[in-house]
Design an enzyme around this catalytic site. Sequence first.
Site, PDB file in Angstrom:
ATOM      1  N   ARG A 163       0.834  -1.224   0.000  1.00 53.32           N
ATOM      2  CA  ARG A 163       0.000   0.000   0.000  1.00 53.32           C
ATOM      3  C   ARG A 163       0.861   1.264   0.000  1.00 53.32           C
ATOM      4  NH1 ARG A 163      -2.993  -3.716  -0.714  1.00 53.32           N
ATOM      5  NH2 ARG A 163      -5.139  -3.945   0.024  1.00 53.32           N
ATOM      6  N   SER A 166     -10.544  -0.937   3.489  1.00 54.30           N
ATOM      7  CA  SER A 166      -9.780  -1.082   4.732  1.00 54.30           C
ATOM      8  C   SER A 166      -9.354   0.302   5.213  1.00 54.30           C
ATOM      9  CB  SER A 166      -8.517  -1.912   4.495  1.00 54.30           C
ATOM     10  OG  SER A 166      -8.848  -3.191   4.021  1.00 54.30           O
ATOM     11  N   GLU A 200      -4.693   3.621   6.437  1.00 52.81           N
ATOM     12  CA  GLU A 200      -4.480   3.416   5.003  1.00 52.81           C
ATOM     13  C   GLU A 200      -5.159   4.521   4.200  1.00 52.81           C
ATOM     14  OE1 GLU A 200      -6.223   1.797   1.757  1.00 52.81           O
ATOM     15  OE2 GLU A 200      -5.786  -0.253   2.384  1.00 52.81           O
TER      16      GLU A 200
HETATM   17  N1  EPU Z   1     -10.262 -11.135  10.258  1.00 51.39           N
HETATM   18  C1  EPU Z   1     -10.935 -11.261  11.441  1.00 51.39           C
HETATM   19  N2  EPU Z   1     -11.941 -10.398  11.712  1.00 51.39           N
HETATM   20  C2  EPU Z   1     -12.308  -9.412  10.857  1.00 51.39           C
HETATM   21  C3  EPU Z   1     -11.616  -9.273   9.648  1.00 51.39           C
HETATM   22  C4  EPU Z   1     -10.576 -10.145   9.358  1.00 51.39           C
HETATM   23  O1  EPU Z   1     -10.645 -12.127  12.233  1.00 51.39           O
HETATM   24  O2  EPU Z   1     -13.248  -8.678  11.206  1.00 51.39           O
HETATM   25  C5  EPU Z   1      -9.178 -12.080   9.940  1.00 51.39           C
HETATM   26  C6  EPU Z   1      -9.722 -13.335   9.288  1.00 51.39           C
HETATM   27  O3  EPU Z   1      -9.154 -14.433   9.901  1.00 51.39           O
HETATM   28  C7  EPU Z   1      -9.194 -13.291   7.877  1.00 51.39           C
HETATM   29  C8  EPU Z   1      -7.983 -12.375   7.982  1.00 51.39           C
HETATM   30  O4  EPU Z   1      -8.250 -11.510   9.090  1.00 51.39           O
HETATM   31  O5  EPU Z   1      -8.819 -14.530   7.428  1.00 51.39           O
HETATM   32  C9  EPU Z   1      -7.789 -11.539   6.733  1.00 51.39           C
HETATM   33  O6  EPU Z   1      -9.008 -10.899   6.393  1.00 51.39           O
HETATM   34  P1  EPU Z   1      -9.393 -10.595   4.876  1.00 51.39           P
HETATM   35  O7  EPU Z   1      -9.120 -11.755   4.022  1.00 51.39           O
HETATM   36  O8  EPU Z   1     -10.761 -10.024   4.853  1.00 51.39           O
HETATM   37  O9  EPU Z   1      -8.334  -9.499   4.439  1.00 51.39           O
HETATM   38  P2  EPU Z   1      -7.664  -8.266   5.194  1.00 51.39           P
HETATM   39  O10 EPU Z   1      -6.253  -8.614   5.496  1.00 51.39           O
HETATM   40  O11 EPU Z   1      -8.515  -7.811   6.328  1.00 51.39           O
HETATM   41  C10 EPU Z   1      -6.706  -7.233   2.994  1.00 51.39           C
HETATM   42  C11 EPU Z   1      -6.755  -5.930   2.253  1.00 51.39           C
HETATM   43  C12 EPU Z   1      -8.085  -5.775   1.527  1.00 51.39           C
HETATM   44  C13 EPU Z   1      -8.271  -6.939   0.579  1.00 51.39           C
HETATM   45  C14 EPU Z   1      -8.210  -8.240   1.380  1.00 51.39           C
HETATM   46  C15 EPU Z   1      -8.275  -9.458   0.504  1.00 51.39           C
HETATM   47  C16 EPU Z   1      -5.341  -4.425   3.522  1.00 51.39           C
HETATM   48  C17 EPU Z   1      -5.266  -3.216   4.397  1.00 51.39           C
HETATM   49  N3  EPU Z   1      -6.563  -4.832   3.177  1.00 51.39           N
HETATM   50  O12 EPU Z   1      -7.699  -7.170   4.033  1.00 51.39           O
HETATM   51  O13 EPU Z   1      -8.006  -4.588   0.757  1.00 51.39           O
HETATM   52  O14 EPU Z   1      -9.514  -6.857  -0.099  1.00 51.39           O
HETATM   53  O15 EPU Z   1      -6.953  -8.305   2.108  1.00 51.39           O
HETATM   54  O16 EPU Z   1      -7.103  -9.603  -0.205  1.00 51.39           O
HETATM   55  O17 EPU Z   1      -4.311  -4.985   3.163  1.00 51.39           O
HETATM   56  C18 EPU Z   1      -8.396  -2.263   0.908  1.00 51.39           C
HETATM   57  O18 EPU Z   1      -7.179  -2.099   0.847  1.00 51.39           O
HETATM   58  O19 EPU Z   1      -9.190  -1.279   0.996  1.00 51.39           O
HETATM   59  C19 EPU Z   1      -8.943  -3.603   0.930  1.00 51.39           C
HETATM   60  C20 EPU Z   1     -10.246  -3.854   1.086  1.00 51.39           C
END
Ligand code: EPU
Length: 338
Positions: free
Chosen positions: A164, A238, A334
Amino acid sequence: MQLTEHVSLLSLNTFGIEAKARYFAEFASVAELLPLLAIKKERQLQLLVVGGGSNLLLTKDFDGLVLRNKIRGIDILKADDEFVYVRVGAGEVWHDFVRWCIDENLAGLENMSLIPGSVGAAPMQNIGAYGVELKEVFDALEAIHIESGEMHRFNKEECKFGYRESIFKTSHKNQYVITAVHFKVRKQAALNTSYGAIEEELRRMQISNAGIKEVSDAVCNIRRSKLPDPLVTGNAGSFFKNPEVLKSFHDELKLRYPELVAYPLANGNMKLAAGWLIEHCGWKGKALGRAGVHSKQALVLVNLGGANGNEVLQLSLQVKASVREKFGVELETEVNII
Ligand code: EPU
């Protein structure tokens, strides 16, 4: 290209927050942009360039010039055995370009389907989703230097992409307007479905022989199920980055919280799932005034209806304080806060 005054930015930010721009104009070409930059210089105005306004939190009226990038156009420049080189106007909608690639059978962007925002904003923060980042399909970009009005071209190395991150958020912040992005997309798909949820969704869709279209559809389904639609509930995706911590720090935390979700990084550090940290501070689905933490993804802050930017900001500060206190981890924002 018309300069207007005291313009509402409500429809120009996906958080759906009301704030006004002192001056506002749209530009559809570099030729239209240059005289606007001359006005900015002459009147010594602050500048804010928006594409889709999908990574923006407006906490006050903007006492300067807001420019909306509407440069369009998708053109194939050349092709070799492996790649097709495509030049895209920075004002194109990101997902429209992803769909164009899929229709043309060009691969590499399918995992980044449905990310809100414009093509020009994508390299600024090296957007990414489901195991793929923009930098993997990026070739170069064209940008106008705000001070001189000169056109500069930046290749991939020069953009210094990170998680990012790019130079347009650090050393070159507020110095350039990105006008076009050049992509290097594949003729033959090299699918990346390693991100667990994609495989799971393809199975649910009963697809055994997925191509780029099916992967894109799976990603759209996953996103729609977890992330709020900004047309219904204001949000900017995010709100925080997933924090990077030392492996030793992670190991100590993991002893205390065996359920902690984290991913190893190439440099030996660990990336913690910020959504997990926020959820385990009890914030998921909670509200503070008219700002809330999304009930299906705690990393996303939402406008529950009529919130102003300060309410969202206050909520974000409280979330950060909770995570700091409980886990000793500092969350970094972010979203671009104005
Ligand atoms: N999780 C929780 N609780 C929550 C949310 C997430 O426990 O409320 C845990 C879950 O175990 C899940 C893990 O966190 O397996 C990862 O969650 P998720 O796959 O939803 O992805 P993220 O790491 O929260 C990132 C990006 C997103 C992108 C997703 C999918 C960042 C800051 N965000 O989110 O990007 O869509 O991965 O690849 O890196 C964005 O940048 O605006 C965005 C939406």
